[in-house]
Design a protein around this motif. Structure first.
Motif, PDB file in Angstrom:
ATOM      1  N   UNK A  67     -32.386 -15.231 -12.207  1.00  0.00           N
ATOM      2  CA  UNK A  67     -32.755 -13.945 -12.802  1.00  0.00           C
ATOM      3  C   UNK A  67     -32.707 -12.843 -11.751  1.00  0.00           C
ATOM      4  N   UNK A  68     -33.224 -13.142 -10.575  1.00  0.00           N
ATOM      5  CA  UNK A  68     -33.229 -12.149  -9.502  1.00  0.00           C
ATOM      6  C   UNK A  68     -31.807 -11.773  -9.098  1.00  0.00           C
ATOM      7  N   UNK A  69     -30.934 -12.753  -9.001  1.00  0.00           N
ATOM      8  CA  UNK A  69     -29.589 -12.503  -8.516  1.00  0.00           C
ATOM      9  C   UNK A  69     -28.626 -11.948  -9.541  1.00  0.00           C
ATOM     10  N   UNK A  70     -28.911 -12.170 -10.832  1.00  0.00           N
ATOM     11  CA  UNK A  70     -27.962 -11.730 -11.866  1.00  0.00           C
ATOM     12  C   UNK A  70     -28.504 -10.636 -12.772  1.00  0.00           C
ATOM     13  N   UNK A  71     -29.816 -10.424 -12.756  1.00  0.00           N
ATOM     14  CA  UNK A  71     -30.412  -9.449 -13.664  1.00  0.00           C
ATOM     15  C   UNK A  71     -31.345  -8.472 -12.948  1.00  0.00           C
ATOM     16  N   UNK A  72     -31.298  -8.477 -11.624  1.00  0.00           N
ATOM     17  CA  UNK A  72     -32.193  -7.613 -10.845  1.00  0.00           C
ATOM     18  C   UNK A  72     -33.650  -7.811 -11.243  1.00  0.00           C
TER      19      UNK A  72
ATOM     20  N   UNK B  69     -25.437  -4.347 -21.865  1.00  0.00           N
ATOM     21  CA  UNK B  69     -25.286  -3.967 -20.468  1.00  0.00           C
ATOM     22  C   UNK B  69     -26.190  -4.787 -19.544  1.00  0.00           C
ATOM     23  N   UNK B  70     -25.756  -5.018 -18.304  1.00  0.00           N
ATOM     24  CA  UNK B  70     -26.625  -5.662 -17.326  1.00  0.00           C
ATOM     25  C   UNK B  70     -27.727  -4.705 -16.881  1.00  0.00           C
TER      26      UNK B  70
ATOM     27  N   UNK C 224     -18.673 -14.056 -13.630  1.00  0.00           N
ATOM     28  CA  UNK C 224     -18.250 -14.688 -12.383  1.00  0.00           C
ATOM     29  C   UNK C 224     -19.416 -14.742 -11.394  1.00  0.00           C
ATOM     30  N   UNK C 225     -20.196 -13.666 -11.327  1.00  0.00           N
ATOM     31  CA  UNK C 225     -21.364 -13.649 -10.441  1.00  0.00           C
ATOM     32  C   UNK C 225     -22.358 -14.742 -10.841  1.00  0.00           C
ATOM     33  N   UNK C 226     -22.631 -14.883 -12.145  1.00  0.00           N
ATOM     34  CA  UNK C 226     -23.529 -15.944 -12.604  1.00  0.00           C
ATOM     35  C   UNK C 226     -22.981 -17.311 -12.217  1.00  0.00           C
ATOM     36  N   UNK C 227     -21.669 -17.479 -12.372  1.00  0.00           N
ATOM     37  CA  UNK C 227     -21.051 -18.746 -12.022  1.00  0.00           C
ATOM     38  C   UNK C 227     -21.156 -19.060 -10.541  1.00  0.00           C
ATOM     39  N   UNK C 228     -20.986 -18.058  -9.704  1.00  0.00           N
ATOM     40  CA  UNK C 228     -21.061 -18.273  -8.258  1.00  0.00           C
ATOM     41  C   UNK C 228     -22.465 -18.706  -7.836  1.00  0.00           C
ATOM     42  N   UNK C 229     -23.484 -18.100  -8.444  1.00  0.00           N
ATOM     43  CA  UNK C 229     -24.857 -18.486  -8.122  1.00  0.00           C
ATOM     44  C   UNK C 229     -25.127 -19.925  -8.562  1.00  0.00           C
TER      45      UNK C 229
ATOM     46  N   UNK D 182     -31.554 -18.140 -18.492  1.00  0.00           N
ATOM     47  CA  UNK D 182     -32.339 -16.902 -18.473  1.00  0.00           C
ATOM     48  C   UNK D 182     -32.242 -16.196 -19.812  1.00  0.00           C
ATOM     49  N   UNK D 183     -33.313 -15.500 -20.165  1.00  0.00           N
ATOM     50  CA  UNK D 183     -33.325 -14.637 -21.341  1.00  0.00           C
ATOM     51  C   UNK D 183     -33.007 -13.216 -20.881  1.00  0.00           C
ATOM     52  N   UNK D 184     -32.034 -12.609 -21.503  1.00  0.00           N
ATOM     53  CA  UNK D 184     -31.622 -11.255 -21.127  1.00  0.00           C
ATOM     54  C   UNK D 184     -32.252 -10.226 -22.052  1.00  0.00           C
ATOM     55  N   UNK D 185     -32.808  -9.169 -21.477  1.00  0.00           N
ATOM     56  CA  UNK D 185     -33.332  -8.077 -22.285  1.00  0.00           C
ATOM     57  C   UNK D 185     -32.176  -7.211 -22.777  1.00  0.00           C
ATOM     58  N   UNK D 186     -32.378  -6.610 -23.922  1.00  0.00           N
ATOM     59  CA  UNK D 186     -31.359  -5.743 -24.501  1.00  0.00           C
ATOM     60  C   UNK D 186     -31.268  -4.436 -23.731  1.00  0.00           C
ATOM     61  N   UNK D 187     -30.042  -3.970 -23.494  1.00  0.00           N
ATOM     62  CA  UNK D 187     -29.826  -2.670 -22.866  1.00  0.00           C
ATOM     63  C   UNK D 187     -28.530  -2.083 -23.405  1.00  0.00           C
TER      64      UNK D 187
END
Length: 525
Positions: free
Chosen positions: A317-322, A262-263, A380-385, A493-498
C-alpha cells in the motif's frame, strides 16, 4: 449538481484503520468536499457531448461474455438492468422491473410497460426470458454461475416473468442489477450471433455508434428512452487511455472532461487545479493475485499459503498507493459487512514461515512462476514490488505484460504461460456474486474451472438461501476462512476511489464499485 455519495466516515468506522490510513481516507473526503462549488442549485440541462478518459479497452460489449471488470463503464451507457442499486450501499432497488418472492422458490419480475430496445423491438417478458435463458445456459456466457439457482424462466404475461428456483436465492435481486440483468435485443442477438459484442443493442439511455479498438467508444442519445427527461447528455465519447497519469493530463488540458480510477498520487494535482472537481471515497476495489489452483505447482496448498505469507501488504500500500489505501487480507474492506478480523489474521507478513512451507512442499531451492500483468505504469510498479517481496522467500517471479482486456482473457481462458494474474476485483452488488464467480466450478474467473471442495460449493449455495444478514455473515465467515486458509487467492490492497472532472461536468457521483455511471451527468453551458 449532486453531491458525490461518500462513505459514512465516523470515528467508529475509522476505528479499524491505522492512523495513516484514516488520515488518508479523511483527506480524500475533505478534498472532495473542498473541490465542490459553494452553490449546487443549478438546474440540469440537456445537450452536449461528455468526453471521458477510460483506462481499458472493452473485452466485449456483450454483457454475458465480458471478462474485464471495467466493461461496466461502457455497458451501463447502452444497457439498462432489471434491478438497480443504491450508489452508497449497493442495496438493490427497482430498475426496468420490480420484483417479489411469492414463495421461497419463486421470483416474479413485473416489467415497466413500453420499454423499447434501440432497434425498435419491445423489451417485454419474452425478451427477458430470452436474455436470462441465454445468460444461464449459453456455452459462451461467462455469468452462468450467477444464475445457477434458476431452473426455469416462464412468461406469465407481456409484462411479467416467473423465475422458478432450484433453491431459495436471496442474492438474485443484486445479481439482476449486474451483467445478468442487462437486457439486450433478442433480434440483434439472433442476427449478429457472436458478433453482437461489436454491434450491441440494448435499451439504455444511449445507443451504440462506434468502437475503434484501443482508441474510442462512442454512444449517442436514445431519444426513445423510457425514463422521461433522461439522459441529459447528447452523447459520450470514451477515449481509451490505459496510462492513468496521461488520462488525468488529458482532463487538465481539457481534451477530456472526466477521468476515473486514478492512483492516489493524483490527488495533489487535482487539488491544485481550480478548474477541476474531485470525487473520492471507499470502494470494494481490491488489487489481488488470481491463483490457478488447478495448475502445478499452485495445486499445492503450501505453495499458495507461502505466496500469501510472503506479501507485505502494508508496504505494498505504501509503495503503490502512497498510503491512501487499505491492506487486504480478504476480498473486502474493513468497513464492509462481511469483513472478519479472525480471517484477516490468517495472512500476516511472515517470510520465515513462507520459506518453511516452500521447503515442506519440495521447493527448498525456490521455484519459478510467471505473473500475467497489465502494461500500464501503475500495474508494472505493483508487479515489481511483488516480485521483490516474493523473491525474498525464494519465489522467482517473472512478469508478462499486455493490454488489460487481452491479458485477462488469456489468463482466464487457461493460457499455460501464466501461473498467477496480477489484477483487481471491482466488487459486485452482493458478496455471493464475488465468491461464486471466483470459486465455483466452471466459473470464468476460476481459471482452472475446477471445484476446490464440496464444502465450499455447498457454502456458496447456502450463502444465498436467506436474506437475514446475520445468518449470511456467518456463512461468509466460513467461506472466507476456506479461501484464505487454503490460499485460493492472494488479496493485496483495497483502493479508494479517485476521479476528476472539469467543473462544467455536473451530477457526477461516486459509488462503492468505483466505476462511474453517467445517467445523471449534465454539462453546464
Amino acid at each position: 449538481m449532486k453531491v458525490p455519495q461518500l462513505p459514512d466516515i465516523s470515528l467508529e468506522s475509522l476505528g479499524n484503520l491505522s492512523r495513516r490510513e484514516a488520515l488518508g481516507l479523511a483527506g480524500l473526503t475533505l478534498g472532495t468536499l473542498m473541490g465542490l462549488p459553494a452553490l449546487a442549485q443549478d438546474r440540469p440541462r440537456q445537450g452536449g457531448i461528455l468526453k471521458v478518459s477510460a483506462n481499458s479497452n472493452p473485452s466485449t460489449l456483450d454483457p454475458a461474455r465480458g471478462s474485464n471488470g471495467f466493461d461496466h463503464v461502457f455497458l451501463w451507457t447502452m444497457f439498462d438492468t432489471l434491478v438497480e442499486w443504491d450508489a452508497a450501499t449497493l442495496k438493490p432497488k427497482p430498475g426496468m422491473a420490480e420484483w417479489t418472492f411469492p414463495d421461497a422458490n419463486t421470483m416474479l419480475l413485473n416489467l415497466k410497460p413500453g420499454i423499447m430496445f434501440h432497434d425498435g423491438t419491445p423489451c417485454d417478458a419474452q425478451a427477458v426470458k430470452f436474455n436470462l435463458d441465454r445468460s444461464r445456459s449459453d456455452t459462451n456466457s461467462n455469468i452462468r454461475a450467477e444464475l445457477v439457482n434458476v431452473s426455469a424462466v416462464t412468461v406469465v404475461s407481456p409484462t411479467q416473468v416467473k423465475l422458478t428456483l432450484s433453491q431459495p436465492d436471496a442474492a438474485l435481486p443484486a445479481i439482476l442489477s449486474d451483467r445478468a440483468g442487462m437486457m439486450a435485443s433478442p433480434k440483434a442477438l439472433t442476427e449478429s450471433g457472436l458478433d453482437f459484442g461489436r454491434k450491441p443493442v440494448g435499451a439504455g439511455p444511449w445507443k451504440f455508434v462506434s468502437w475503434t479498438d484501443n482508441q474510442k467508444v462512442v454512444v449517442t442519445r436514445n431519444t426513445s428512452y423510457w425514463r422521461g427527461g433522461l439522459p441529459y447528455l447528447d452523447g459520450i465519447e470514451m477515449a481509451i487511455i490505459p496510462e492513468l497519469p496521461t488520462g488525468l493530463r488529458s482532463v487538465v488540458s481539457k481534451q477530456n472532461q472526466l477521468v476515473f480510477g486514478l492512483p492516489s498520487r493524483s490527488k495533489t494535482i487535482i487539488e491544485r487545479d481550480s478548474s477541476l472537481n474531485m470525487v473520492s471515497g471507499a470502494t470494494l476495489y481490491c488489487h489481488l493475485l488470481f491463483i490457478n489452483y488447478a495448475k502445478a505447482p499452485l495445486n499445492n496448498t503450501k505453495v499458495r499459503q507461502a505466496i500469501n505469507l510472503a506479501i507485505d501488504r502494508q508496504e505494498f500500500v505504501k509503495g503503490t498507493m502512497d498510503g491512501a489505501g487499505e491492506p487486504a487480507h480478504m476480498l473486502v474492506p474493513k468497513s464492509y459487512w462481511i469483513y472478519d478480523k479472525d480471517v484477516a489474521a490468517l495472512t500476516p507478513h511472515d517470510p520465515a514461515r513462507a520459506r518453511k512451507l516452500l521447503e515442506e512442499a519440495g521447493f527448498a531451492s525456490g521455484l519459478d512462476l510467471t505473473i500475467a500483468c497489465y502494461s500500464d505504469q501503475d500495474s508494472v510498479r505493483r508487479g515489481e514490488i511483488l516480485i521483490e517481496q516474493l523473491g525474498k522467500v525464494g519465489i522467482r517471479a517473472k512478469l508478462v505484460n499486455g493490454i488489460m482486456a487481452e491479458i485477462s482473457a488469456q489468463y482466464f481462458n487457461g493460457d499455460k504461460r501464466f501461473d498467477l494474474h496480477l489484477s483487481f476485483w471491482s466488487g459486485r452488488p452482493d458478496p455471493s456474486m464475488t465468491y461464486s464467480l471466483m470459486f465455483s466450478k466452471g466459473s470464468f474467473y476460476n481459471a482452472g474451472r475446477t471445484e476446490f471442495s464440496p464444502e465450499l460449493t455447498s457454502l456458496l449455495q447456502e450463502s444465498r438461501t436467506k436474506e437475514d444478514q446475520v445468518f449470511r455473515r456467518g456463512v461468509f465467515a466460513k467461506i472466507q476462512r476456506i479461501v484464505m486458509e487454503n490460499g485460493l487467492v492472494a488479496p493485496l490492497a483495497i483502493q479508494y476511489q479517485l476521479a476528476a472532472a472539469v467543473k462544467q461536468v455536473r451530477g457526477f457521483e461516486g459509488n462503492l464499485l468505483g466505476k462511474p455511471r453517467f445517467n445523471n451527468i449534465w454539462l453546464q453551458s
